[in-house]
Design a protein around this motif. Structure first.
Motif, mmCIF file in Angstrom:
data_model
loop_
_atom_site.group_PDB
_atom_site.id
_atom_site.type_symbol
_atom_site.label_atom_id
_atom_site.label_comp_id
_atom_site.label_asym_id
_atom_site.label_seq_id
_atom_site.Cartn_x
_atom_site.Cartn_y
_atom_site.Cartn_z
ATOM 1 N N PHE A 159 0.775 -4.493 2.678
ATOM 2 C CA PHE A 159 0.893 -4.407 4.134
ATOM 3 C C PHE A 159 2.262 -3.863 4.495
ATOM 4 N N ASP A 160 2.264 -2.819 5.317
ATOM 5 C CA ASP A 160 3.509 -2.284 5.867
ATOM 6 C C ASP A 160 3.297 -2.148 7.362
ATOM 7 N N PRO A 161 4.043 -2.919 8.174
ATOM 8 C CA PRO A 161 3.801 -2.898 9.627
ATOM 9 C C PRO A 161 3.983 -1.521 10.257
ATOM 10 N N ALA A 162 4.624 -0.584 9.544
ATOM 11 C CA ALA A 162 4.848 0.752 10.116
ATOM 12 C C ALA A 162 3.759 1.741 9.721
ATOM 13 N N ASP A 163 2.835 1.350 8.868
ATOM 14 C CA ASP A 163 1.788 2.265 8.403
ATOM 15 C C ASP A 163 0.598 2.194 9.370
ATOM 16 N N PRO A 164 0.228 3.344 9.996
ATOM 17 C CA PRO A 164 -0.883 3.340 10.957
ATOM 18 C C PRO A 164 -2.158 2.677 10.435
ATOM 19 N N LYS A 165 -2.309 2.673 9.117
ATOM 20 C CA LYS A 165 -3.461 1.996 8.520
ATOM 21 C C LYS A 165 -3.542 0.519 8.931
ATOM 22 N N TYR A 166 -2.378 -0.066 9.177
ATOM 23 C CA TYR A 166 -2.341 -1.507 9.429
ATOM 24 C C TYR A 166 -1.961 -1.859 10.869
ATOM 25 N N ILE A 167 -1.524 -0.886 11.635
ATOM 26 C CA ILE A 167 -0.924 -1.200 12.956
ATOM 27 C C ILE A 167 -1.965 -1.676 13.974
ATOM 28 N N THR A 168 -1.667 -2.804 14.589
ATOM 29 C CA THR A 168 -2.450 -3.255 15.753
ATOM 30 C C THR A 168 -1.557 -3.285 16.992
ATOM 31 N N GLN A 169 -0.247 -3.177 16.775
ATOM 32 C CA GLN A 169 0.716 -3.238 17.879
ATOM 33 C C GLN A 169 0.425 -2.130 18.894
ATOM 34 N N LEU A 170 0.532 -2.461 20.169
ATOM 35 C CA LEU A 170 0.312 -1.552 21.311
ATOM 36 C C LEU A 170 -1.147 -1.132 21.476
ATOM 37 N N LYS A 227 -26.004 3.700 -2.878
ATOM 38 C CA LYS A 227 -25.305 4.942 -2.523
ATOM 39 C C LYS A 227 -25.079 5.006 -1.013
ATOM 40 N N LYS A 228 -24.170 4.185 -0.543
ATOM 41 C CA LYS A 228 -23.859 4.190 0.888
ATOM 42 C C LYS A 228 -22.699 5.140 1.147
ATOM 43 N N VAL A 229 -22.701 5.752 2.305
ATOM 44 C CA VAL A 229 -21.540 6.536 2.713
ATOM 45 C C VAL A 229 -20.421 5.537 3.007
ATOM 46 N N PRO A 230 -19.257 5.696 2.347
ATOM 47 C CA PRO A 230 -18.199 4.712 2.593
ATOM 48 C C PRO A 230 -17.784 4.712 4.064
ATOM 49 N N LEU A 231 -17.606 3.513 4.577
ATOM 50 C CA LEU A 231 -17.282 3.335 5.989
ATOM 51 C C LEU A 231 -15.801 3.649 6.213
ATOM 52 N N LYS A 232 -15.517 4.354 7.277
ATOM 53 C CA LYS A 232 -14.117 4.614 7.610
ATOM 54 C C LYS A 232 -13.566 3.374 8.322
ATOM 55 N N VAL A 233 -12.538 2.787 7.747
ATOM 56 C CA VAL A 233 -11.959 1.571 8.332
ATOM 57 C C VAL A 233 -10.938 1.975 9.396
ATOM 58 N N PRO A 234 -11.158 1.581 10.638
ATOM 59 C CA PRO A 234 -10.183 1.955 11.677
ATOM 60 C C PRO A 234 -8.836 1.281 11.431
ATOM 61 N N GLY A 235 -7.763 1.865 11.930
ATOM 62 C CA GLY A 235 -6.416 1.306 11.769
ATOM 63 C C GLY A 235 -6.351 -0.129 12.263
ATOM 64 N N GLY A 236 -5.701 -0.982 11.493
ATOM 65 C CA GLY A 236 -5.512 -2.366 11.920
ATOM 66 C C GLY A 236 -6.670 -3.289 11.589
ATOM 67 N N ARG A 237 -7.735 -2.765 10.994
ATOM 68 C CA ARG A 237 -8.860 -3.619 10.610
ATOM 69 C C ARG A 237 -8.897 -3.786 9.108
ATOM 70 N N GLN A 238 -9.397 -4.927 8.659
ATOM 71 C CA GLN A 238 -9.666 -5.105 7.236
ATOM 72 C C GLN A 238 -11.066 -4.551 6.965
ATOM 73 N N ALA A 239 -11.294 -4.141 5.728
ATOM 74 C CA ALA A 239 -12.574 -3.496 5.384
ATOM 75 C C ALA A 239 -13.757 -4.385 5.757
ATOM 76 N N PHE A 240 -13.661 -5.685 5.464
ATOM 77 C CA PHE A 240 -14.810 -6.556 5.735
ATOM 78 C C PHE A 240 -15.076 -6.664 7.235
ATOM 79 N N GLU A 241 -14.010 -6.548 8.027
ATOM 80 C CA GLU A 241 -14.183 -6.609 9.480
ATOM 81 C C GLU A 241 -14.876 -5.344 9.992
ATOM 82 N N ALA A 242 -14.451 -4.201 9.458
ATOM 83 C CA ALA A 242 -15.058 -2.925 9.877
ATOM 84 C C ALA A 242 -16.535 -2.899 9.504
#
Lengths: 583, 204
Positions: A47-58, B32-47
């Motif tokens: 987890f890196d709070p600055a990586d858009p992959k993880y950001i929920t801020q704003l 053979k599922k198309v892998p789901l794109k996980v949106p930013g800030g979500r964990q895979a299981f949540e997506a």
């Protein structure tokens, strides 16, 4: 590749650290900066709070299909804690008639990514409660032992606050505190009238930049989402990532610790056995010293599970004390409606994440019927709406006349509800007491004799009951809340929690405040403690615990700043012992 | 199920085996599922969970029509903002029914209770009643302190509808703008505006 074999890394590290929260993160940072080769094991993901992959801020509430409701995360969709009180495949139990709720955050930085950033030092009295009151135990160290480390943590990490000169609320090296919000100014005024101090809070948030690696707070009120500018203290951004950047730290994510390995001849720790949560592959890493910073209950669990012929009751546990004296903060709360705050002028009052003012413990327990104090945290303001906002209007909207002087029956429908939402917005306050419990030997965690988690690791069984001390403290909190609310011209919401509410006077269940400490006690007597005054195992000289498990008590101070200071002290002690060739 | 089939099922289940041992030893073919794109800030299981819930339907078309009518009775458009349905509240309620299934029976049952009451009174379900009849019905259940005991289930249902409509609206873009929340953006906090301090007698 044969997955039935245990994978062994050939490297022998200087130190293996389990857990990357405040304690493990600080140890990794200190040791890596000193040049030690460290392996840092974290059970959760990167987890890196600055990586858009993880950001929920704003993000806005409507960016969540459940508008931020807490369906999959206890504190809502945008909260930065991965995990919670219940995690699939990682169960725990409680003995009949007792209760404990264990919050775990499986990610780099652990629970520091979402915590309240309340960063108070313990005061001199907090280390010697037994001497002062005859109840509980003293620490093997004093405030003076830890003060230089608190000073360094203040400067390294940053904390805002105000110099108050209160004896048991020691001042630190403070950044400027944010100005109070409107309801906080009214609380200060209300407190003044009844002799309850309301002073600037002490939070590890950068109201001024302290170095080039971390930005300054931009006042979005969302520290619980972990800051992409690194302007709050999260162990991920402030300690672990910089530690990894030294090149001296090997970070292994998904490493669920099974046990500490020991040499059958010497009894000394030789490394860690862990299972990888993704591949389920068994691994071992070797190290010359082991530090546990897995959280109070997890570190106790690891030690109790580290059984061998030489350590039949678990590692470093000849005293039998491991797991005992588990204690969480007390908590009770109340909210109120403040008519004077209806129909507010709108402006952005987000501020920092959390309260700008709080009430430190202000009374003398000698004059009260309970032996320990509490502080009060405050909430309120024109915050960002999220799931739950606007509910239960039928309890409010029949009581107060509209602008035209007319009162309408409670509930209803139509445009009046829009007027309700507008007029009541920002007119509520909340307050919560966080108090010191008396640690009891009878409150403990142990290995459940029949249960394992999905990795096959024996799980914890809790035995925890509040005593009369905590119930009386909660009663005092409730009386104080009403006094403050009334002094402010507010109207308390709901019934006053009485003796049969929750665990007595609204007292939260053990574990709900997520401040658990005490399970691997430090002390000078090896018969009554597992660790010495440097958090080093009496029986295993190269084994240390750097989370809150060693703490004899927890004050009413939120223990993170003390975890950081103690972990820094223990890390330097280890470096010194290695230099002196004692380890 | 035919008798012969049920006997077959009985035999297998009574032996504790859904499939024979030889079959069980063969691993299932890879999915053979198309892998789901996980949106930013979500964990895979949540997506994955969100995607699954979004693919399901809870409300029947008739139920959704009634829900939409109720939402807009609860929060109609006014001079400042649009109606609940214009803010997407019915779709939010649909999602919440799947996300927090404990609400399903109170909601579905409440809608059925409402239609039943309307049939008794107007010989039509709620959605087919006239606007005046709908309001007549709602007036019987919208005021908890005034409602008759016979309407208590309806009051509980209308509270549920009001709660979800309010929270859905005020967490939407439209509702947040109506409310006048001005944050969630980088800024510099320097205390309340002077005019506000003056209003509350807090100017030093």
């Amino acid at each position: 590749m044969d997955s039935f074999h245990i994978k062994e890394t050939p490297t022998v590290y200087d130190v293996a650290i389990v857990g990357s929260g405040a304690g493990g993160g600080m140890a990794a940072y200190m040791l890596a900066k000193a040049g030690a080769k460290v392996v840092l094991l974290e059970a959760g993901g990167y987890f890196d709070p600055a990586d858009p992959k993880y950001i929920t801020q704003l993000k806005w509430p409507y960016e969540s299909p459940r508008r931020g409701a807490g369906t999959t995360r206890a504190f809502g969709d945008f909260d930065a804690a991965w995990g919670g009180w219940q995690i699939d495949g990682e169960p725990y139990t409680a003995a009949a008639g007792t209760e404990f709720h264990w919050f775990r955050s499986r990610m780099l930085g652990g629970r520091t990514n979402h915590w309240g950033r309340i960063s108070m030092r313990f005061g001199p009295d907090d280390f010697r409660r037994k001497s002062l009151t005859g109840v509980g135990d003293d620490w093997p160290i004093t405030y003076d032992d830890l003060a230089p480390y608190y000073d360094r943590v203040d400067k390294l990490i940053g904390v805002f606050g105000s110099k108050e000169g209160m004896r048991n609320e020691p001042d630190g090296h403070f950044l400027p505190p944010p100005k109070p919000r409107l309801h906080e100014l009214l609380l200060q005024k209300a407190g003044k009238g009844i002799g309850i101090p309301v002073i600037p809070s002490r939070l590890s948030i950068l109201t001024k930049a302290i170095n080039n690696e971390r930005g300054q707070c931009f006042y979005c009120n969302q520290c619980n989402r972990s800051c992409q500018a690194y302007a709050d203290f999260s162990s991920s951004s402030v300690l672990c990532i910089p530690a990894v950047k030294t090149g001296n730290v090997t970070l292994i994510n998904g490493a669920m610790c099974r046990e500490v390995l020991t040499d059958p001849q010497t009894g000394q720790a030789t490394g860690i056995s862990f299972v990888h949560t993704g591949t389920l592959q068994e691994h071992t890493v070797r190290a010359k010293a082991v530090m546990l910073g897995a959280s109070a209950c997890e570190s106790a669990r690891i030690l109790l599970n580290s059984k061998s012929a030489r350590h039949p009751d678990g590692l470093a546990n000849s005293s039998g004390v491991i797991g005992k004296y588990l204690n969480d903060s007390t908590g009770a709360s109340r909210s109120a409606f403040v008519p004077a705050l209806m129909d507010r002028v709108r402006y952005n009052e987000d501020g920092v994440g959390g309260m700008h003012v709080f009430t430190p413990w202000w009374l003398d327990n000698k004059k009260l019927d309970f032996p320990r104090g509490y502080h009060i945290e405050y909430g309120g303001g024109m915050g960002m709406p999220s799931f739950g906002y606007g509910m239960n209007m039928e309890n409010m909207n029949g009581k107060y006349p509209y602008k035209n002087g007319q009162t309408l029956p409670a509930g209803g429908y139509g445009s009046r509800l829009k007027e309700d939402a507008r007029r009541f917005y920002g007119a509520y306050i909340g307050m919560a007491g966080r108090g010191e419990p008396v640690p009891l030997e009878s409150n403990y965690c142990e290995i459940d004799p029949t249960k394992v988690d999905k990795y096959g690791i024996p799980t914890l069984r809790f035995n925890y009951k509040w005593s009369d001390y905590e119930v009386k403290q909660a009663k005092h909190m409730q009386d104080t809340f009403e006094e403050i609310i009334s002094s402010m011209g507010g109207i308390p919401l709901g019934e006053k929690p009485g003796p049969n509410t929750n665990h007595g006077y609204g007292l939260e269940a053990p574990g709900k405040i997520i401040h658990e400490v005490g399970t691997v006690r430090m002390g000078n007597d090896p018969k009554r403690s597992a660790l010495n005054a440097f958090q080093q195992a009496h029986e295993v000289k190269n084994l240390f615990v750097v989370d809150a498990a060693p703490f004899v008590t927890q004050g009413d101070k939120n223990v993170t700043w003390t975890i950081l200071a103690s972990s820094m002290r223990t890390s330097e002690y280890l470096i010194d012992q290695v230099k002196k060739k004692n380890i | 199920m035919k008798r012969r089939d049920s006997l077959k099922a009985l035999t297998l289940s009574s032996l504790g085996m859904a499939v024979g041992p030889a079959e069980a030893a063969v691993p299932a073919p890879p999915d053979k599922k198309v892998p789901l794109k996980v949106p930013g800030g979500r964990q895979a299981f949540e997506a994955e969970r969100d995607a699954k819930l979004n693919a399901e339907k809870f409300f029947t078309p008739a139920e959704l029509k009634t829900v939409t009518l109720l939402c807009d009775i609860i929060l109609p458009a006014d001079a400042k903002s649009g109606s609940a349905s214009q803010a997407g509240v019915p779709a939010f309620i649909e999602f919440m029914m799947k996300d927090q299934p404990a609400n399903q029976t109170p909601m579905r049952g409440g809608l059925a209770w409402l239609d039943n009451q309307c049939r008794k009174r107007f010989s039509k379900p709620f959605a087919d009643a006239t606007k005046a009849q709908q309001i007549e019905m709602v007036d019987l259940i919208a005021y908890p302190q005034k409602a008759t005991p016979a309407m208590s289930q309806g009051v509980a249902f209308f509270n549920l509808m009001r709660n979800f409509t309010m929270t859905g609206f005020y967490t939407s873009k439209m509702g947040i703008e109506d409310l006048g929340y001005m944050g969630n953006t980088p800024n510099n906090w320097d205390g309340p505006p002077e005019a506000v301090l003056k209003q509350y007698g807090l100017l030093k």
